[in-house]
Design an enzyme around this catalytic site. Sequence first.
Site, short mmCIF file in Angstrom:
data_model
loop_
_atom_site.label_atom_id
_atom_site.label_comp_id
_atom_site.label_asym_id
_atom_site.label_seq_id
_atom_site.Cartn_x
_atom_site.Cartn_y
_atom_site.Cartn_z
N GLU A 27 0.84 -1.19 0.00
CA GLU A 27 0.00 0.00 0.00
C GLU A 27 0.89 1.25 0.00
O GLU A 27 2.04 1.22 0.44
CB GLU A 27 -0.87 -0.03 1.28
CG GLU A 27 -1.82 1.13 1.39
CD GLU A 27 -2.86 0.95 2.49
OE1 GLU A 27 -2.68 0.06 3.35
OE2 GLU A 27 -3.87 1.68 2.48
N ASN A 174 -12.12 -1.61 -0.80
CA ASN A 174 -11.37 -2.16 0.33
C ASN A 174 -12.07 -1.80 1.63
O ASN A 174 -12.44 -0.63 1.83
CB ASN A 174 -9.96 -1.57 0.37
CG ASN A 174 -9.21 -1.93 1.65
OD1 ASN A 174 -8.73 -3.05 1.80
ND2 ASN A 174 -9.14 -0.98 2.58
N GLU A 175 -12.27 -2.76 2.49
CA GLU A 175 -12.88 -2.52 3.81
C GLU A 175 -14.02 -1.50 3.69
O GLU A 175 -14.02 -0.47 4.39
CB GLU A 175 -11.83 -2.07 4.85
CG GLU A 175 -10.84 -3.17 5.17
CD GLU A 175 -9.96 -2.90 6.39
OE1 GLU A 175 -10.03 -1.82 6.99
OE2 GLU A 175 -9.19 -3.82 6.76
N TYR A 250 -5.83 -9.48 11.18
CA TYR A 250 -4.58 -9.10 11.85
C TYR A 250 -4.65 -9.61 13.27
O TYR A 250 -5.73 -9.68 13.86
CB TYR A 250 -4.42 -7.58 11.86
CG TYR A 250 -4.16 -6.97 10.48
CD1 TYR A 250 -2.90 -7.07 9.90
CD2 TYR A 250 -5.16 -6.29 9.80
CE1 TYR A 250 -2.65 -6.49 8.65
CE2 TYR A 250 -4.91 -5.72 8.55
CZ TYR A 250 -3.66 -5.82 7.98
OH TYR A 250 -3.40 -5.26 6.75
N GLU A 302 -5.72 -9.39 3.56
CA GLU A 302 -4.66 -8.78 4.38
C GLU A 302 -4.57 -9.62 5.64
O GLU A 302 -5.61 -9.91 6.26
CB GLU A 302 -5.02 -7.34 4.77
CG GLU A 302 -5.09 -6.39 3.60
CD GLU A 302 -5.46 -4.96 4.01
OE1 GLU A 302 -5.21 -4.57 5.18
OE2 GLU A 302 -6.02 -4.25 3.17
N GLN A 349 2.68 -6.16 5.07
CA GLN A 349 2.78 -5.70 3.71
C GLN A 349 4.18 -5.99 3.22
O GLN A 349 5.10 -6.06 4.03
CB GLN A 349 2.50 -4.21 3.64
CG GLN A 349 1.10 -3.82 4.08
CD GLN A 349 0.72 -2.39 3.70
OE1 GLN A 349 1.47 -1.68 3.05
NE2 GLN A 349 -0.46 -1.94 4.13
O1 AHR Z 1 -2.63 -2.62 6.16
C1 AHR Z 1 -2.96 -1.46 6.84
C2 AHR Z 1 -4.46 -1.18 6.81
O2 AHR Z 1 -5.13 -2.21 7.47
C3 AHR Z 1 -5.09 -1.16 5.44
O3 AHR Z 1 -4.99 0.08 4.84
C4 AHR Z 1 -6.53 -1.48 5.74
O4 AHR Z 1 -7.16 -2.17 4.68
C5 AHR Z 1 -6.46 -2.32 7.00
O5 AHR Z 1 -7.31 -1.87 7.98
#
Ligand code: AHR
Length: 498
Positions: A27, A174-175, A250, A302, A349
Site C-alpha cells: 500500500e 477495500n474494507e 490481523y 490482508e 505488507q
Molecule cells: O494494512 C494497513 C491497513 O489495514 C489497510 O490500509 C486497511 O485495509 C487495514 O485496515
Amino acid sequence: MPDARIAVHPEARIDRIEPELHGHFSEHLGRCVYDGIWHDETVDGEGFREDVVGLLEDLDLPVLRWPGGCFADDYHWEDGVGEDRPRRRNLFWAQGREEVPEEPNSFGTHEFLELCERIDTEPYLALNVGSGDPQEAADWVEYCTYGGDTALADRRRENGREDPFDVPYWGIGNENWGCGGQMSPEQYAREYRRFATYVGTMDHLMADQEFDLIACGFEDHEWNRRFMEEVSESAWGAEFPLDHLTLHHYYGRTMSVVETEDDETFDRFLVEALEMDEHIERIAAAINASATTRDIGVIIDEWGAWHTESVAETGLEQPGTVVDALSAAAVLDIFNHHADVMTMGNIAQTVNVLQCLVETEGDDAWARPTYHVFDLYSPHQGNDAVRTSVDAPTREVENKDDDLPLVGASASLSDDGTYVTLTNLDLRGEHSVEIDVENADPDAVDAQILFGDQEHDAVVDADNAASFEPESFDVGVENDGTLTADLPPSTVVGVSIR
Ligand code: AHR
C-alpha cells in the site's frame, strides 16, 4: 520417545494449493512503496530499488495487491499516469518517514505493473468504490487491458506501453464496512453490483483476457451473510459476477514485540493467529448460504501480525521477529488445510510495513524471518493438499477459549513426492515428532529448519539477517519408513520426501 505424532493421509486429497495462497499486499503507506520499493530520487533512472526487487524476484511471489488498503478508496488512478502527476493528499497515511500525508504519485499504474512483470507476479488492483464511481473504475480497467482503438488505450500507448497489461484480479473497494465508505452490508452489496456491471462485463467483449472480481468481506460473519444475501438479489441471480469474497485478519494488536517478556502473551498471540482457521470456515459458510451455482473462493486479503509498535507515527513499522515468522508458518499450514475453499492470501505488507518480508534502512535491504518462511513453504505451491492428523500436546492459554496446539503440520503431494511442513509453536520446549508418510525411503528424504539457533523474540536487522536463513536438518527414517524429528523450540521445518 516421541510426544507428537503426525499422520499424512495421501488418499484424503483436499484440493490444489493455489500458488496465490502465498500472495502479498503493498500500500502507499509509510515506507512500503516510497523508500521501500521505489526511490523518488534515483541514480539508475528507473526509480525501482534494485536490492528490494532482487529479493522479491528470488521469492516465488505469485500475486501482489495494490494500491491499498484504505488508500485505494481515495486513490484516483489518473493522477498516477503520464508526465505531469499532481501531488495529492493521502487521507489515511503519511508517506516515507516524514509525517506528511501527501502522495507524490511518482509510483503509479505503469510502475506497479512493470514491477509485477519484473518479479513475475500477477497484479491485483483494488478499485476505488468509497470516493470513486463505476466510470472511473471501468476506465482504469480499459486503460490497462484494452488492445483496441479507444482514447484510453491510446493514452496508455502514449504513456509508453503498447501492449495491454495483464491484470487478472480486480478488487471492488477495500474494507467498505470501514475506511472504504462505512457502508452497511446491503449498501456495499448494491454498490458492488453497480461497479461489477461496468467492470465485470469488460472482459467478455473488450479485454483479450479474463479477470476475476473480488468483493470485500469482514471479520463479522453476519455482515458477510447479509452481503451475500443482498448481492445475490439481482437479475443475474446466482450468476452475478463475483469470484472471491475476502476478509482481513490481523492479530497481536495488544502486544508489543519489544517489551513483552512473558511467554503467556506470546502463546496468546499464536492462538490469535490460529483463529484464522475459524474465520475461513465461517466466511466459506456465509458464501455457501447464498451462492448456489457459482464457485466463489475465499481470499484472506490482508493478514499478519500487527503489534503495538505499528501506529501512524511509526508508519506502521514494527520489528521483525522469529515469533511473527512462526505465526506466518502456522497460518500457511491453515491455508493448506482449507485449499478446497481458499483462492488467495495476501500478507501485509511486502516491504517495511507491518509483517513485511523485506526491510530497508538507507542503502541496506534484507530478508526478514517471515521471508524465509514463505520460501520454505513455496514447494507447496501448485501441489495437492492432503489431510494430516496431528496428535500433539496442547497448552491452556489465559483469556482464550482455545488451547495452543504445540505442534502443527500440513502436507501436499506432487509428481515429485510429498512435502510436509512442521511447526513447533512451543516457545519453551523441544518436541519429538513421529511422522507417518507411508514407507519413506531414507535416501529420498531431505529437510531444512528455520530458527534452530534463534530465540523466539530475536529481532532481525541488517547485520544479523543471514543468521535467520534455513539450515539443513536431520530427519530419522525408521525401518518401517516412519520419520522422526526433534523439533527445537519455536522452529519451522520443511521435509521433502521424493
Ligand atoms: O494494512 C494497513 C491497513 O489495514 C489497510 O490500509 C486497511 O485495509 C487495514 O485496515
